[in-house]
Design an enzyme around this catalytic site. Structure first.
Site, PDB file in Angstrom:
ATOM      1  N   GLU A 130      11.434   1.609  -5.582  1.00  0.00           N
ATOM      2  CA  GLU A 130      10.321   1.201  -6.440  1.00  0.00           C
ATOM      3  C   GLU A 130       9.863   2.362  -7.330  1.00  0.00           C
ATOM      4  O   GLU A 130      10.642   3.225  -7.702  1.00  0.00           O
ATOM      5  CB  GLU A 130       9.205   0.593  -5.600  1.00  0.00           C
ATOM      6  N   ASP A 180       3.677 -10.713  -4.191  1.00  0.00           N
ATOM      7  CA  ASP A 180       4.207  -9.442  -3.718  1.00  0.00           C
ATOM      8  C   ASP A 180       3.141  -8.759  -2.862  1.00  0.00           C
ATOM      9  O   ASP A 180       1.991  -9.192  -2.780  1.00  0.00           O
ATOM     10  CB  ASP A 180       4.611  -8.558  -4.905  1.00  0.00           C
TER      11      ASP A 180
END
Length: 1004
Positions: free
Chosen positions: A809, A619
């Site tokens: 997020e 990520d």
């Protein structure tokens, strides 16, 4: 403008201060930009104004217009104080509603600065091109504060360089044209408290032609087949397209510092091109370089073409002719992929292998020269990182430009470009934006999920992007998580059932369809357990749950979080992305360990036990969260099984550090070869070696009616009817409907995060149909008042569309500026409308909202989730052209105190149970226990016979019978078995599912 006696005369200043230069006789008078006397307010776009910015709430400086007796210009100066930990500064943006300013007639920009003699560099930026000051190119230079008192700082425009590390919307043309300027910005020093004062910003001097005229080449890399002739176009252009004032000459010569050998691989050339005064801007001449055929299999070879320019600005880089690689086995598409990989791998250097394991952000590499310099294997667009203009053609041009750069490497290994297309090609304005995954989970329609994936893949691939960082296979166990809408639901069985989206993206599980121009490589993320992080366990900034710790037993890990990844591997998913979060498997003695460091899970479980044959991509900057120094970060992640590292702006450091770790023996060459083999395999399977550039044949279908029809169907099927007292829904077109609420007419809100930008935003951000527009297009008799301030008398029914504004997020974690309750304005709209008339409330959100205190006053309640751009799908079920059929993919809690709450919990008493969903189908089944017993018997028989479709239909009929009896009397005795029944249905236990529903029926 007066100058005080303290400043002495201009002539004396010229002699004392190196940056204060006397005005040349033929220079135009300076043009004021800012005098700071109050003529420019503290404001922001779209109006003209000065505003501050910073990395957090403490970093923007404090500004004021202060009266000072020693002000160099007028009575006031701009003064301020700062204490910046991340980054901070201020900008003067010109009004977006007015024409851009033309600075092209001037040599540079200058201003007075009150020096503190602290030796710190201060960055000064100017804003060129684009739509406005916040959507323009940034060009930067700096000066050093190494003096005391006022000094006039002159910054020639020739000193400014294009910023490659950060561009708000990406580059426009990478040329400092100076004829479309939108202002300037000052970035202040970091790490120390300070103060500053500034005055008299102005344009000075006369521009020479080298600022108004430039020489460019048609491409920085010109490829040619061995034996062919490369033609390099050389163009002269001027600001404003005026003819040349003076001649421009370009002397050219092939240089010998490339990898090709003169006389053997090409015929050297040299000469001079002259563009006389009066030559029209845009005139192009051609230089030809003839290559020679030697019939030997070879890697690609380069021939730099040196250019010396007089009278204009030279190209930013030396163009190269590249003789394509030829005759090598890995280039033969008839060979099996494994043989092509083995041949290519055996030829590569360590640096080239490290490059293949490196992924950079497009904004970091500028025009892309570093793609070849560092032999990069991949680029990505982070959320909101887009070309300008943000169109399919511009995307294709951008990705092709980067692919062309890869052709200048020895083996011409194509890039694999990736995007987060998590609900359609959501970075692209005008793309078809699907409902977020939570809405897809509500449809309970695997075939539809596959169709949404297919549309997404077609639109993504048509812009030159072959790789999608989707789907998210997290099992969301706590709706306080800011990513919960990225999950298909809280039940691993539901998530597994929706993984048909992988086939929609990739095609057949064996990868045979990946070469198609409408398929992309998919990514299963985030491995593993990101949906199970504990509230309060995050250590990332102000996040509460995202990137936190998942504490589970081994059994829970296997059953809940690993199960969807087993399915994804079986479906042939090409890549897997580990989670930012940490995994704490109770009893294994390791405690919390970041997933990017868990070799036992990545190497052991994913690649070993599950047999995953694709590659693992990290990520965004995730390795920076690992313990130790940077070499330890690299070593730990690579040894754990991460094959490619997403290091957006740190790609140089990563690739060199990785190579150093291998040379030192701390990372084995065998591990590097495994990683690179996995990456190359997917590139070959995608057909990138044969077709590296965008195939735009499908671009015309982006946002097409056919694609939007799929999204509209998904939006309609995702709507979950939670309550429908008196059969208020569907509406009748003859009814007078009063529509209110913050989300009724907002395409940005109904699309949610990850739409055009990372966090998404409210407003008209992309083409589509809002819910209100959909209702009007359906023929409804509709009046709209966003805040319900319009009179409410005389209406048959009210529809109040409320809910969340976009986030993504951990920014969206509950407790990080977000709650699960409606805003005060939304509550007021609900209260006013529902007090005045029968009302339906639609909740547009990424997760359940706590509505229990108002439920009794609401006649119909709909969970609309985040339906995307096709609000007509919501209108379809409101007006009955489609029935409500959606079911809750997550449990809808009564209160925040119940969180987390999930199907299967021992204490389970929600507002609405997992799987709940009323229908407005014309035939709603009726019956009692006798009917349920018959359905249970038939469902068990269907299960034994392997008749899945029949079994599911029988369970659905039983569920509707139970919901009809339960009505609004939902309690713990009903909720537990009801939710369990949906899980049993998804796992193929149809007979048991009906028996559980019978238990709920008896408890009602």
């Amino acid at each position: 403008m007066r100058r005080t006696a303290l400043l002495v005369s201009a002539a004396l200043l010229t002699g004392l201060l190196p940056w204060a230069t006397a005005r040349a006789a033929d220079d135009p008078p300076p043009v004021p930009v800012d005098r700071f006397e109050g003529e420019v307010p503290f404001a922001s776009q779209p109006a003209e104004g000065i505003f501050t910015w910073g990395s957090d709430s403490d970093d923007p400086p404090a500004l004021q217009l202060a009266a000072r007796s020693d002000a160099p210009e007028g009575a006031k100066v701009l003064s301020g104080s700062y204490d910046i930990s991340g980054y901070g500064g201020f900008s003067h943006d010109f009004a977006a509603g007015e024409p851009a300013h033309d600075w092209s007639a001037h040599r540079g920009i200058r201003f007075w600065w009150d020096g503190q003699a602290d030796g710190r560099k201060i960055a000064f930026e100017i804003k060129d091109g684009g739509h406005d000051g916040e959507a323009s190119e940034l060009w930067t230079t700096s000066f050093t504060d190494d003096f005391t008192g006022w000094k006039q700082v002159e910054l020639p425009f020739t000193d400014f360089a294009y910023r490659t590390d950060y561009q708000p919307v990406g580059g426009i043309d990478h040329v400092l044209g100076l004829d479309r300027m939108w202002g300037y910005a000052v970035t202040l020093p970091v790490g120390v408290k300070g103060r500053f004062a500034m005055d008299g910003v102005e344009l000075y001097g006369r521009a020479d032609q080298s600022l108004r005229a430039s020489v460019t080449t048609d491409t920085a890399v010109r490829t040619v087949t061995e034996g062919g002739t490369a033609k390099v176009g050389i163009t002269v252009a001027t600001t404003g397209s005026a003819p040349l004032d003076e001649p421009v000459t370009v002397t050219y010569a092939t240089r010998t510092d490339g990898t090709a050998e003169p006389g053997r691989d090409y015929t050297p050339v040299s000469g001079t091109l002259t563009f006389p005064a009066g030559t029209a801007s845009g005139t192009t001449r051609t230089v030809e370089v003839r290559t020679l055929r030697d019939k030997t299999a070879e890697p690609a070879e380069t021939v730099p073409l040196g250019l010396t320019v007089t009278g204009a600005k030279a190209p930013a880089e030396t163009p190269q002719v590249v003789i394509d690689a030829h005759g090598l086995p890995y280039l033969d598409p008839k060979l099996p992929v494994r043989k092509r990989v083995a041949d290519l791998l055996g030829r590569m250097s360590l640096a080239e292998k490290a490059g293949q394991m490196t992924q950079a952000e497009r904004g970091a590499v500028g025009t892309g020269a570093d793609v070849a310099t560092y032999a990069l294997g991949s680029l990505l667009s982070g959320g909101g990182s887009t070309p300008t203009p943000n169109t399919p053609a511009a995307w294709a041009k951008m990705t092709d430009g980067f692919q062309l750069r890869a052709r200048a490497t020895r083996f011409q290994i194509p890039l694999i470009y990736g995007v987060d297309a998590v609900h359609g090609h959501n970075n692209l304005v005008g793309a078809t934006v699907m409902p977020h995954n939570i809405g897809i989970g509500a449809t309970r329609d695997p075939a539809l999920a596959e169709r949404t994936g297919a549309v997404t893949a077609a639109e993504v691939r048509a812009t030159g992007v072959p790789w999608d960082f989707a789907p998210c296979l997290c099992v969301s166990r706590d709706e306080r998580w800011g990513r919960s809408y990225e999950s298909f639901g809280e039940d691993p069985a539901l998530v597994e059932s929706m993984e048909t989206v992988v086939q929609g993206l990739q095609g057949r599980a064996n990868g045979a369809d990946l070469r198609r121009n409408d398929k992309v490589l998919a990514t299963a993320k985030h491995f593993v357990g990101d949906g199970g992080t504990e509230y309060g366990s995050s250590t990332t900034g102000t996040y509460k749950i995202d990137q936190g710790v998942t504490k589970v037993t081994r059994q829970e890990l296997e059953a809940v979080h690993l199960a969807p990844f087993r399915t994804a591997v079986d479906r042939g998913v090409g890549t897997v992305m580990p989670s930012y979060s940490s995994l704490d498997v109770l009893g294994d003695g390791q405690g919390p360990v970041k997933m990017h460091a868990r070799a036992d899970m990545i190497n052991g479980v994913l690649k070993g036990r599950m047999g995953f044959g694709g590659f693992v991509i990290s990520d965004w900057n995730a390795i920076d969260q690992l313990p130790g120094d940077y070499p330890a970060h690299v070593r730990t992640a690579v040894d754990a099984g991460v094959d490619m590292m997403m290091v957006p702006y740190g790609y140089k450091e990563f690739s060199s550090t990785l190579a150093d770790e291998v040379k030192a023996g701390r990372v084995t060459e065998r591990r590097i070869d495994d990683a690179v083999s996995r990456i190359l395999t997917q590139k070959f399977r995608l057909g990138l070696f044969e077709h590296p550039y965008a195939d735009t044949a499908g671009a015309a279908a982006i946002g097409s009616p056919a694609h939007r029809a799929v999204a509209r169907a998904a939006a309609a099927e995702s709507q979950v009817l939670l309550k429908n007292s008196g059969g208020l829904l569907p509406l009748k077109k003859s009814q007078k409907v009063y529509v209110a609420g913050s989300n009724a007419d907002d395409i940005g809100n109904q699309s949610g995060g990850w739409t055009v930008t990372w966090q998404g935003s409210s407003g008209n951000i992309t083409p589509g149909t809002t819910i209100l527009q959909g209702m009007r297009e359906a023929g409804g008799h509709v009046t709209y008042s966003k805040d319900a301030s319009a009179p409410t008398a005389g209406y048959d029914v009210g529809v109040v569309v409320v809910g969340e504004t976009p986030y993504a997020e951990g920014v969206g974690d509950v407790g990080n500026g977000h709650e699960l309750t409606l805003s005060a304005a939304d509550q007021a709209a609900v209260d006013k409308v529902c007090a005045a008339m029968k009302c339906a409330v639609l909740i547009v959100s990424g997760r359940p909202q706590l509505i229990g205190d108002r439920l009794g006053r609401i006649d119909a309640l709909v969970a609309s989730w985040l339906p995307g751009t096709e609000g007509g799908g919501v209108a379809d079920v409101l007006y009955g052209s489609r029935p409500f059929t959606g079911q809750l993919p997550v449990t809808w809690p009564r209160s925040a105190a119940q969180l987390p709450i999930n199907v299967g919990d021992s204490a389970y008493d929600p507002q609405f149970p997992y799987g709940w969903g009323l229908t407005t189908r014309t035939r709603v089944p009726h019956g009692g226990e006798a009917a349920l017993r018959a359905l249970a018997k038939a469902a068990a028989a269907a299960e034994r016979a392997g008749a899945g479709r029949v079994g599911r239909e029988l369970v659905t009929e039983a569920r509707l019978i139970v919901q009809e009896k339960v009505g609004e009397r939902i309690d713990a005795a009903v909720s537990g078995p009801f939710a369990d029944a949906d899980h049993l249905l998804l796992t193929g236990h149809y007979g048991k599912a009906v028996r559980k529903l019978t238990q709920a029926y008896r408890a009602a």
